[in-house]
Design a protein around this motif. Sequence first.
Motif, PDB file in Angstrom:
ATOM      1  N   ILE A 101       6.582  70.985  32.992  1.00  0.00           N
ATOM      2  CA  ILE A 101       6.397  69.536  32.975  1.00  0.00           C
ATOM      3  C   ILE A 101       5.085  69.169  32.673  1.00  0.00           C
ATOM      4  N   GLY A 102       4.915  68.481  31.565  1.00  0.00           N
ATOM      5  CA  GLY A 102       3.475  67.871  31.376  1.00  0.00           C
ATOM      6  C   GLY A 102       2.790  69.199  30.698  1.00  0.00           C
ATOM      7  N   SER A 103       1.680  69.081  31.129  1.00  0.00           N
ATOM      8  CA  SER A 103       0.558  70.160  30.669  1.00  0.00           C
ATOM      9  C   SER A 103       1.253  71.518  31.392  1.00  0.00           C
ATOM     10  N   GLY A 104       2.137  71.473  32.350  1.00  0.00           N
ATOM     11  CA  GLY A 104       2.702  72.695  32.729  1.00  0.00           C
ATOM     12  C   GLY A 104       3.348  73.564  31.457  1.00  0.00           C
ATOM     13  N   THR A 105       3.889  72.898  30.317  1.00  0.00           N
ATOM     14  CA  THR A 105       4.574  73.624  29.342  1.00  0.00           C
ATOM     15  C   THR A 105       3.521  74.462  28.628  1.00  0.00           C
ATOM     16  N   LYS A 106       2.296  74.446  28.980  1.00  0.00           N
ATOM     17  CA  LYS A 106       1.119  75.420  28.225  1.00  0.00           C
ATOM     18  C   LYS A 106       1.293  76.670  28.918  1.00  0.00           C
ATOM     19  N   ASP A 126       3.251  58.368  35.798  1.00  0.00           N
ATOM     20  CA  ASP A 126       2.905  59.324  34.601  1.00  0.00           C
ATOM     21  C   ASP A 126       3.424  58.788  33.339  1.00  0.00           C
ATOM     22  N   ASN A 157       2.234  67.434  37.020  1.00  0.00           N
ATOM     23  CA  ASN A 157       2.077  68.428  35.868  1.00  0.00           C
ATOM     24  C   ASN A 157       2.433  69.990  36.580  1.00  0.00           C
ATOM     25  N   GLY A 158       3.151  70.687  36.046  1.00  0.00           N
ATOM     26  CA  GLY A 158       3.345  71.913  36.394  1.00  0.00           C
ATOM     27  C   GLY A 158       4.680  72.642  36.045  1.00  0.00           C
ATOM     28  N   PHE A 211       4.490  72.518  42.292  1.00  0.00           N
ATOM     29  CA  PHE A 211       3.602  72.041  41.160  1.00  0.00           C
ATOM     30  C   PHE A 211       2.095  72.753  41.453  1.00  0.00           C
ATOM     31  N   ILE A 213       9.285  62.077  29.778  1.00  0.00           N
ATOM     32  CA  ILE A 213       8.313  62.941  30.019  1.00  0.00           C
ATOM     33  C   ILE A 213       8.360  64.332  29.304  1.00  0.00           C
ATOM     34  N   LYS A 214       7.105  64.971  29.058  1.00  0.00           N
ATOM     35  CA  LYS A 214       7.085  66.137  28.098  1.00  0.00           C
ATOM     36  C   LYS A 214       7.548  67.316  29.023  1.00  0.00           C
TER      37      LYS A 214
END
Length: 403
Positions: A87-92, A35, A2-3, A342, A67-68
Motif C-alpha cells: 500500500i502506498g510507498s509499500g509497493t516499492k 491519505d 504505507n506498508g 505496516f 489508494i496506490k
Amino acid sequence: MNGILAIEKPSGIASTKFLDKLQNVLTFSEVFENDLKAMKDLKKKQLMTDTKWSQQKIDTRVKNLKIKMGHGGTLDPLASGILIVGIGSGTKKLQHYLTGCNKTYETKALLGISTTTGDSEGEILTKNSVDHITKDQIEETVEKFVGDIKQTPPIFSALKMNGKPLYDYAREGKPLPRAIKARDVKVYDIKVFSEDSLSLEHGFEKLVSQLDDNGKPKEHQLANNPTLNDSPLFFSSQYLEKIGLSQEEVPKIDTHIFSSEDSADPLPPILPLLHLTADVSSGTYIRSLVSDFGRALGSSAYMVELIRVKQSNWELGKNVFKMEDFTERDPRIWGPILMKVFKDGDSVNLEEEFRNFTEKLGPLFEKEAEGKEETAEDDKKGQEEGEAVATAVPSKRSIEDVE
C-alpha cells in the motif's frame, strides 16, 4: 498508511479482481480518508500545471483516484491463500516477494489424468493407469524432486515466445519456434499426507472427456500434439548424485497411457488422491511439480486444489488478514491493527490483536449502540406523540370546514 500486508484470497476469483475489491474497500474507508485527501490534493496540484488538462477533466481524474496498491505475486483463480499487498510507498518493497522468497503450498491432485493446463480447468491430454501405484511408491518418489531441479513452465502460462503467448501455439497445434527454456528452481521439502494417499473419499469429481466433431474424445488429438507433450521429466541434482546417474542416463518411465481411441473410459469413476505440501523457491510452478510427480509414478496427475499457506514469514492463521476483517469489523479496530502491521511487519499476531482490541473497545461500541437505540426510540416516541396530537386537535381548516 504505507506498508506491506498479507491477505487471504479465496478460490474462484482472479487475483486482480480480488485486489480491486480490496482497493475499493480501503479507498472508501475512514481509515484512509486523510491519505486519500492528500493524494487528491497533490494530484490536482500536479495536473493544474499542465495546460492540456481542462478543469472538468482534472476534477474527474482527481475524483476517481484510489489508494496506490500492488501485489507480491498473484494466484490462479483456482488457488487460494496468501497474497502479499503493498500500500502506498509499500509497493516499492514488493520485489523481494516476487523473486526472492520461499513459498509453501498445500495441494491436492487426482492421479490418472493429465490436462493441458496441469489442473482441473484444462482439457484432458492423457488417461493413465493407476492400479500399480502404492503408498510406498508415493513416499519414495518425494526425494526425486527435493533439491535443486530444473522445471519446464506449463504451456498454459503467462509466458510468451516471439511476442505470442505459449498457449496460443498449443491451441493452434503449431510447434513452438524453440523449446521452452527450463528454469532452475529449488524444492526445499515435500511432505505427503500419508493418511490421504490414494484415498477415494475426497469429493473431487473426475474430469469428463470432451468430444470433437466426430464424436471422439478430444484427447486422441491433443495427446499427439508435440507442443503439449514434449517437456522432459527432470529430477533433482541431489537425487541424481545419490543414484550416480546424469539426467540423460535416467531410464524413461513408462506412464501406462491408455489408448485415446477407446470408447469406454478405462479409469474408475473416482480417481485416487495425491495430497502434499511443498516448500519451494520463487518461480516454481506447482502445477508442473504435481504433473511431474504423477509421471514419476508411472501415471499422471492434475491439480484440483492449491493453497499458498506461507510466503516468506507471512503464514495463514497467524499474520494474514481476511477480507471480512475489513468489511465486517469496525474501522476503529482494524485501522490501528493495520497500522501496527505496516510498522512491525509479519511479527504481528492478528488473532491476538483483534481479540485485545475487541475486548477493549467492545463495551464502548455496545454503549454507543445502546445510545443510538435510545435516540431512535425517543425519536419514534416523539413522532408518535406528534401524530397523536395532530389527530386529536383539528386544524383551523378542518374546523372551518365543519362550521
